[in-house]
Design an enzyme around this catalytic site. Structure first.
Site, short mmCIF file in Angstrom:
data_model
loop_
_atom_site.label_atom_id
_atom_site.label_comp_id
_atom_site.label_asym_id
_atom_site.label_seq_id
_atom_site.Cartn_x
_atom_site.Cartn_y
_atom_site.Cartn_z
N ARG A 21 15.21 -15.23 -11.17
CA ARG A 21 14.57 -16.49 -11.54
C ARG A 21 15.79 -17.57 -11.60
O ARG A 21 15.33 -18.63 -11.08
CB ARG A 21 13.42 -16.20 -12.40
CG ARG A 21 12.42 -15.18 -11.80
CD ARG A 21 11.51 -15.04 -13.07
NE ARG A 21 10.47 -14.14 -12.53
CZ ARG A 21 9.36 -13.62 -13.21
NH1 ARG A 21 9.37 -14.10 -14.40
NH2 ARG A 21 8.38 -13.05 -12.48
N GLY A 76 -0.50 -6.87 -28.54
CA GLY A 76 -1.42 -6.70 -29.73
C GLY A 76 -2.33 -5.81 -29.41
O GLY A 76 -2.67 -4.91 -30.17
C1 LIG Z 1 1.26 -17.45 -15.13
C2 LIG Z 1 1.87 -16.12 -15.79
C3 LIG Z 1 2.23 -15.06 -14.89
C4 LIG Z 1 2.79 -13.81 -15.39
N1 LIG Z 1 2.82 -12.85 -14.70
C5 LIG Z 1 3.90 -11.82 -14.98
C6 LIG Z 1 4.00 -10.86 -14.20
O1 LIG Z 1 3.58 -10.57 -13.22
N2 LIG Z 1 4.63 -9.60 -14.83
C7 LIG Z 1 5.14 -9.67 -16.00
O2 LIG Z 1 5.93 -8.65 -16.32
N3 LIG Z 1 5.07 -10.68 -16.78
C8 LIG Z 1 4.40 -11.76 -16.38
N4 LIG Z 1 4.54 -12.76 -17.11
C9 LIG Z 1 4.71 -12.90 -18.72
C10 LIG Z 1 3.85 -12.05 -19.34
O3 LIG Z 1 2.47 -12.24 -18.92
C11 LIG Z 1 3.83 -12.27 -20.95
O4 LIG Z 1 5.32 -12.41 -21.40
C12 LIG Z 1 2.87 -11.22 -21.84
O5 LIG Z 1 1.80 -11.19 -21.28
C13 LIG Z 1 3.11 -11.53 -23.12
O6 LIG Z 1 2.25 -10.87 -23.76
P1 LIG Z 1 2.12 -10.67 -25.27
O7 LIG Z 1 1.10 -9.68 -25.90
O8 LIG Z 1 3.39 -10.88 -25.97
O9 LIG Z 1 1.42 -12.13 -25.73
P2 LIG Z 1 0.10 -13.10 -25.14
O10 LIG Z 1 -0.58 -12.22 -24.19
O11 LIG Z 1 0.46 -14.42 -24.95
O12 LIG Z 1 -0.85 -12.80 -26.52
C14 LIG Z 1 -0.64 -13.71 -27.59
C15 LIG Z 1 -2.01 -13.33 -28.47
O13 LIG Z 1 -1.65 -13.82 -29.79
C16 LIG Z 1 -2.76 -14.38 -30.20
N5 LIG Z 1 -2.26 -15.66 -31.16
C17 LIG Z 1 -1.21 -16.05 -30.97
N6 LIG Z 1 -0.90 -17.03 -32.00
C18 LIG Z 1 -1.92 -16.83 -33.08
C19 LIG Z 1 -2.01 -17.20 -34.56
N7 LIG Z 1 -1.39 -18.12 -34.99
N8 LIG Z 1 -3.31 -16.56 -34.99
C20 LIG Z 1 -4.02 -15.56 -34.26
N9 LIG Z 1 -3.64 -15.18 -33.13
C21 LIG Z 1 -2.60 -15.72 -32.34
C22 LIG Z 1 -3.33 -15.24 -29.00
O14 LIG Z 1 -4.82 -15.22 -29.40
C23 LIG Z 1 -3.17 -13.75 -27.99
O15 LIG Z 1 -4.10 -12.99 -28.43
C24 LIG Z 1 3.78 -13.83 -16.75
C25 LIG Z 1 3.44 -15.14 -17.63
C26 LIG Z 1 2.59 -16.32 -17.01
C27 LIG Z 1 2.29 -17.39 -18.07
#
Ligand SMILES: Cc1cc2nc3c(=O)[nH]c(=O)nc-3n(C[C@H](O)[C@H](O)[C@H](O)COP(=O)(O)OP(=O)(O)OC[C@H]3O[C@@H](n4cnc5c(N)ncnc54)[C@H](O)[C@@H]3O)c2cc1C
Ligand code: SF4
Ligand code: FES
Lengths: 248, 667
Positions: free
Chosen positions: B338, B46
Site C-alpha cells: 500500500r 475485543g
Molecule cells: C474500511 C476499512 C476496511 C478494512 N479492511 C480490512 C481488510 O480487508 N482486512 C484487514 O485485515 N483489515 C482491514 N481493515 C483494518 C481492520 O478492519 C481494523 O484494523 C480492525 O478491524 C481493528 O479491530 P479492533 O478490534 O482493533 O478495533 P475496532 O474494530 O475499531 O474496535 C474498537 C472497539 O473499541 C471500542 N472503543 C473505542 N474507544 C472506546 C472507549 N473509549 N470506550 C469504550 N469503548 C471504546 C469501540 O466501541 C469498538 O467496539 C480495514 C479497515 C477499514 C477502515
C-alpha cells in the site's frame, strides 16, 4: 439546493416529542444525507442551540447504526441503501423532507432520532450462535466442505446489518426478517444443524418477549431492507419453527 | 531512563511460543471465577478476547461506545483475512507469512511477535468456520482464496467484500453466547474516559454512560484495551466516525508508552473527496487490485481533455495510458504494498496527471479483467463466436459476483457506473500501525493493562500488509491474550474484589468530571468539528504522505496553537448528564489534539523513510523510501511527561535474527 426539514425532536425517553421545522441551503447533490444533517447541526450549533441527535458510525452502509425514517420510509427513498449511503441527488431543490426515528415499542426513543435497539442483541444472545469454544482446536476448516450454493445462501442471509429498518417499515413492528436472517444462515450450514431446534425456539421466544409484533406477510420489510434480505428466510424460519415445535 | 523489556522468550523462533505456553503460570478454573477482567472494545480484538476469557472462567465486562457490540469498526473491513493454510498449494508456510509481514512492514516490527501471529493464523480460519462464518467457497465446496498486495501467494480468505462483517459477527456471536451464560456483562453506549491505577497496577476504568451521562467506576484485576486505531486524527479517513484514541491516550497519560505514533497507513484505493462538507472517505478494497489496473494518461493534453469532459477515459487508446505501477514495479505490478502504491499515485498527481477536477484521482480499471473473465466464461459455457458485447456481459457478471457490494457502494457515492467506466481513486488515511507499546505478552508498560488489535503497535512495523489486521485482531483475542494474561493474573487469585471506593477511583472520577464540565461551561463560539477539521488539514498537509523536517516542526506549532484555541473557544451544547453526542466528540478531539503533536514529533525524530513514513530527506534517486538501519532500527516508545512536546523517548532495539535486513524491492 434549498430544503425544508421537518424533524422529530424529543429531549429524552420520557419527554414529549414534536416535529420542528428547519431550513438548509446550498446542499450539494453529492452530499450524503448525513452530511446534509451535519450542515444542519453546524448551523444549529453556531446559533448556540442543541443539535439534532442521531446514530451513525461507519457511514458506508455496514455498521447498521444509522436509522432515519425519511418521508415515510426507513432509510429514505432510494433502494438497497442505508441512511448514510442515501445521497442528496435523490431530492430536488425546494423539497420538504420529514425525518423521524424508528417507531416501535421494542425500540424506545433515547433522544431525537436515536433509539434503543438492544432488543436485537438479546435475541441473538438467546441462540444466534454455534456453541463452539474459541480454543482453536476445532477441526481443519476444509474438513467441512459446504456446497457453494448453500454457502452463498448462508452468506446472503448473514449480510443483515441489524439496523432495524424491517421493524420500522412493518405496521406490526415485527422483527421476523431480522430473526429469520440469523436462523437461516445457521440452519443452512452443517455447523448450525446440531442446535437448530433449540435455536429457533429460543430466538422466537425472546423476540416475543421483547414486544415485537406478529408477521402478517405484508413484505414491507424486504422492500425497505438495505441489504436485500429475502422473504425466503422468513419462510425457512417458519418451517424450522414448525418442525421444532412438533418434535419438542 | 528505564529500559524496555520486551520479554521475548529465548530459543529458536519456531519454538518460542510453544515453549512459552508450556512454562507459564496458569490459573486454576475455580480461581478464575474470583477474577474480573475489563475489556474496552468489542471489535475483532475485543469481542474475541471477551468470548475466550469468559469461556475460560473469568468474569468479563466489555465496553463499547456504539449501541451494539456488533457495530464496532471491524464490521467495515472488506477484503479479507490472511492465514498460512497453503490450501492453494502455492508454497505458503508459516515462515513465508512471517517473512512477508516483516518485509512488508519494512523491517520495523518485532520478529517474535510476527512469527507467533503467522503460527496461529491457520487456527483462526478453523475457528471461524466452526462458528459458521460463511467464507467464500469454490464449486467443490472448499474454501476459496484471493491475493493481496506485497505477497506472491494466494492466502487471503474472504466473504465477498464483507469479510470484516462476517468475522465480527462470528466473534460477536461467541461473545453473545457468554453474555447469555452471564459470564460477559456487555455495556453498550459506554465510553472509557480514564484508566485507574492502584499501587501502580491497572485496576479499573472510569466510563461514561452515554445515554444518561452518568460517570461510573468499574474495578477489575486487569484491563484490556482493544479500542482500535486513531486514523481520525486526520479528520478524514476510512475509519468510522466514532473511531478515536481516547482509551489508548488516557492509558498513555497514566504511564503506558505510546509507540511509533507516526506510522500511518495511507491506503491507495479510496474514493476521492468531493467537497468541503466531506465527513469521511470510503475505501475501495485492496482486493480490487487483483483485477483492476491502475493508470493515468501518458500525455498532459489527454489529462486536460478528460478533466474538461471532452474525452471519456474509455476513449483513450491503450498506448496513451500509463500503467505506472506495472511500469515501475514489473514483479509486483498492481499488487505492490500500500505505501508504495499510494506514493506512486501521489507522484503522478503532483506531476499534474490527476484525472478529476481536483487533480487528485487516478483510474482503477476493470475492463481488461471483465474481458478476460468473459472469455473464460464463454469458453467454459461452450459459447463459440461470442461477440465482444456478450463477452463483456459475461465478464461483468463474474466481477459482480466477486465485488458486487463494492461496485454498488461506489456507484451510490459517485453516481458513476464502474462496470462501464474506470473507477477514480485516491489515497486516504486508513490504518495506524503505531499504538500502545506492548511486550510479548501484549502488556503495556502499566502492569495489568493490555493492548490488543489495532490499538497496539506490535505486528505490522511501519506498514501493514492487506488482510493482516483482521488476522492480528483475532489472533490476539482468541489465541494469544487468553494465555498471556493468565501468567499475570496467577498472582492475583488472593487479591479479592477490587473496590471502587478507593481514593484512586475517587480522584480519577473527579478529574473526568472536571474535564467534562470545563468543556460544557466553556461556551465558546466554534463547534468541535471546526477544530477537528483544522487539525486534520495540518496533519494531512504536513504529516501525511510525504513529510519533511520543516513541515513537521510547523505542524507541531500549529497543532499546539489549535489546541489552545480549542480550549478558549469551543462550544459544546447541552449538559454532562444527558445523551450528548457533541460532548463525546469534544473529549475525543481534545485527545487527538495532544496525540497530533506527539505524532508530528515522532515523525520529526525519525529521520529516515520506512514503510508508510516517508521523509523527503531520506529517499533513493528513484524516489523510493530509504531506510537507515544503522540509526533507526528501533521502536520509538514515548513516555508522557505532561506535555506532548517534552515526551521522553525510549528505544526498543529491533534485532533481526531470522530475516536478513534488506532494502525492500518490489521491482
Ligand atoms: C474500511 C476499512 C476496511 C478494512 N479492511 C480490512 C481488510 O480487508 N482486512 C484487514 O485485515 N483489515 C482491514 N481493515 C483494518 C481492520 O478492519 C481494523 O484494523 C480492525 O478491524 C481493528 O479491530 P479492533 O478490534 O482493533 O478495533 P475496532 O474494530 O475499531 O474496535 C474498537 C472497539 O473499541 C471500542 N472503543 C473505542 N474507544 C472506546 C472507549 N473509549 N470506550 C469504550 N469503548 C471504546 C469501540 O466501541 C469498538 O467496539 C480495514 C479497515 C477499514 C477502515
Ligand atoms: S433484515 Fe434488513 S432491515 Fe432488518 S435488520 Fe437486517 S439489514 Fe436491517
Ligand atoms: S452509519 Fe453505518 S450503516 Fe450507516
Amino acid at each position: 439546493m434549498n430544503l425544508t426539514l421537518k424533524i422529530w425532536r424529543q429531549k429524552g425517553p420520557s419527554a414529549k416529542g414534536e416535529m420542528k421545522t428547519y431550513q438548509v441551503s446550498e446542499i450539494s447533490g453529492d452530499m450524503s444525507f448525513l452530511e446534509m444533517m451535519d450542515v444542519l447541526n453546524e448551523q444549529i450549533i453556531t446559533k448556540g442551540e442543541e443539535p439534532v441527535a442521531f446514530d451513525h458510525d461507519c457511514r458506508e452502509g455496514i455498521c447498521g447504526m444509522c436509522s432515519m425514517y425519511i418521508n415515510g420510509e426507513p432509510h429514505g427513498p432510494d433502494r438497497g441503501v442505508t441512511t448514510c449511503q442515501l445521497h442528496m441527488r435523490k431530492f430536488k431543490d425546494g423539497d420538504t423532507i420529514h425525518i423521524e426515528p424508528w417507531r416501535a415499542n421494542a425500540f424506545p426513543v433515547i433522544k431525537d432520532l436515536a433509539v434503543d435497539r438492544s432488543a436485537f442483541d438479546r435475541i441473538i444472545q438467546a441462540g444466534g450462535y454455534v456453541s463452539v469454544n474459541t480454543s482453536g482446536n476445532s477441526q481443519d476448516a476444509n474438513a467441512i466442505p459446504i456446497p457453494k450454493e448453500n454457502a452463498d445462501l448462508a452468506f446472503d442471509a448473514a449480510t443483515c446489518i441489524g439496523c432495524g429498518a424491517c421493524v420500522a417499515s412493518c405496521k406490526n413492528a415485527s422483527a421476523m426478517l431480522f430473526v429469520s436472517a440469523k436462523v437461516s444462515q445457521l440452519s443452512l450450514l452443517p455447523q448450525g444443524q446440531v442446535e437448530a431446534k433449540d435455536r429457533v425456539l429460543n430466538m422466537i421466544n425472546q423476540m416475543d418477549e421483547e414486544g415485537f409484533g406478529n408477521c402478517t406477510n405484508t413484505g414491507a420489510c424486504a422492500i425497505e431492507c438495505p441489504k436485500g434480505i429475502s422473504l425466503d428466510n422468513i419462510a425457512r424460519m417458519n418451517r424450522e419453527y414448525l418442525s421444532a415445535s412438533i418434535s419438542k | 531512563m528505564s529500559t524496555l523489556d520486551s520479554k521475548i522468550p529465548h530459543g529458536p523462533i519456531a519454538d518460542k511460543w510453544t515453549d512459552y505456553k508450556n512454562h507459564i503460570d496458569v490459573v486454576n478454573p475455580a480461581n478464575k471465577r474470583l477474577i474480573d477482567v475489563i475489556v474496552v472494545g468489542s471489535g475483532l480484538a475485543g469481542a474475541s478476547a471477551s468470548a475466550s476469557l469468559a469461556e475460560m472462567g473469568y468474569n468479563v465486562k466489555t465496553f463499547c461506545f456504539q449501541d451494539s457490540p456488533r457495530r464496532a469498526h471491524s464490521i467495515a473491513a472488506q477484503g479479507g483475512i490472511n492465514a498460512a493454510k497453503n490450501y492453494q498449494n502455492d508454497g505458503d508456510s508459516t515462515f513465508r507469512l512471517f517473512y512477508d509481514t516483516v518485509k512488508g512492514g519494512d523491517y520495523r516490527a518485532r520478529e517474535a511477535n510476527v512469527y507467533r501471529l503467522a503460527e496461529v493464523s491457520a487456527s483462526i480460519i478453523d475457528q471461524c468456520v466452526a462458528q459458521g462464518v460463511p467464507f467464500a467457497r469454490e464449486y467443490g465446496g472448499l474454501l476459496d482464496n484471493r491475493s493481496f498486495g506485497g505477497v506472491l501467494v494466494s492466502r487471503t480468505f474472504y466473504a465477498k467484500g464483507q469479510t470484516g462483517q462476517q468475522l465480527l459477527l462470528g466473534a460477536y456471536s461467541a461473545m453473545s453466547r457468554q453474555i447469555n451464560k452471564g459470564k460477559v456483562t456487555m455495556l453498550n453506549r459506554h465510553e472509557m474516559l480514564d484508566l485507574v491505577l492502584v499501587d501502580g497496577k491497572a485496576r479499573g476504568i472510569i466510563a461514561r454512560n452515554l445515554v444518561t451521562g452518568e460517570l461510573e467506576r468499574h474495578g477489575a484485576h486487569a484491563v484490556v484495551l482493544a479500542s482500535g486505531g486513531y486514523g481520525n486524527v486526520f479528520y478524514l479517513s476510512t475509519n468510522a466516525m466514532g473511531s478515536n484514541v481516547t482509551a489508548a491516550w488516557r492509558a498513555h497519560r497514566r504511564g503506558a508508552y505510546f509507540a511509533n505514533p507516526c506510522y500511518t497507513q495511507i491506503h491507495p484505493t479510496c474514493i476521492p473527496r468531493s467537497g468541503d462538507y466531506q465527513s469521511k472517505l470510503t475505501l475501495m478494497s485492496e482486493s480490487l487490485r487483483n483485477d483492476g489496473r491502475i493508470w493515468v494518461p501518458k500525455h498532459l493534453k489527454d489529462v486536460e481533455a478528460i478533466r474538461s469532459g471532452k474525452m471519456k477515459p474509455t476513449q483513450l487508446k491503450e498506448e496513451d495510458r500509463d500503467y505506472y505501477l506495472e511500469r515501475r514495479y514489473p514483479a509486483f505490478g498492481n499488487l505492490v504494498p500500500r505505501d508504495v502504491a499510494s506514493r506512486a499515485a501521489k507522484e503522478r498527481c503532483d506531476a499534474g496527471y490527476g484525472v478529476n477536477k481536483t487533480g487528485e484521482a487516478v483510474y482503477l480499471d476493470f475492463s481488461a479483467a471483465i474481458m478476460r473473465y468473459g472469455k473464460e466464461k464463454a469458453h467454459t459455457s461452450h459459447i463459440h463466436n461470442a461477440t465482444d458485447a456478450q463477452i463483456r456481459e459475461l465478464g461483468e457478471k463474474v466481477i459482480e459476483a466477486k465485488y458486487g457490494n463494492l461496485f454498488q457502494m461506489y456507484e451510490k457515492i459517485t453516481d458513476d457506473n464502474p462496470y462501464k467506466t474506470p473507477m477514480m481513486i485516491y489515497p486516504a488515511v486508513h490504518y495506524t500501525m503505531g499504538g500502545l507499546w506492548v511486550d510479548y505478552n501484549l502488556m503495556t508498560t502499566i502492569p495489568g493493562c493490555y493492548a490488543t488489535g489495532e490499538s497496539n503497535f506490535s505486528e505490522h512495523g511501519a506498514n501493514r500488509l492487506g488482510a493482516s489486521a483482521l488476522m492480528q485482531g483475532l489472533a490476539d483475542g482468541y489465541f494469544v491474550l487468553p494465555y498471556t494474561i493468565g501468567d499475570y493474573l496467577a498472582s492475583d487469585i488472593r487479591t479479592g474484589k477490587i473496590s471502587t471506593d478507593s481514593k484512586e477511583f475517587e480522584e480519577a472520577e473527579s478529574e473526568v468530571r472536571n474535564r467534562l464540565e470545563a468543556l460544557i461551561n466553556n461556551k465558546g463560539t466554534k463547534s468541535v468539528d471546526h477544530f477537528h477539521k483544522r487539525l486534520g488539514k495540518v496533519m494531512w498537509d504536513k504529516a501525511g504522505m510525504a513529510r519533511n523536517a520543516q513541515g513537521l516542526q510547523e505542524a507541531m506549532d500549529e497543532i499546539r496553537q489549535i489546541r489552545e484555541e480549542f480550549y478558549k473557544d469551543v462550544f459544546v451544547p447541552g449538559s454532562v448528564n444527558e445523551f450528548n453526542p457533541e460532548l463525546e466528540k469534544a473529549t475525543r478531539v481534545a485527545d487527538f489534539l495532544e496525540l497530533g503533536e506527539l505524532f508530528a514529533k515522532d515523525a520529526l525524530d525519525r529521520n529516515e523513510s520506512c514503510g508508510g513514513h516517508f521523509r523527503e530527506e531520506s529517499q533513493t534517486e528513484e524516489g523510493e523510501a530509504l531506510r537507515d538501519d544503522v540509526n533507526y532500527a528501533f521502536v520509538s516508545a514515548w513516555e508522557w511527561t505532561g506535555d506532548p512536546r517534552t515526551s521522553n523517548l525510549h528505544k526498543e532495539e529491533l534485532k533481526f535474527e531470522n530475516i536478513e535486513l534488506k532494502q525492500r524491492s518490489y521491482k
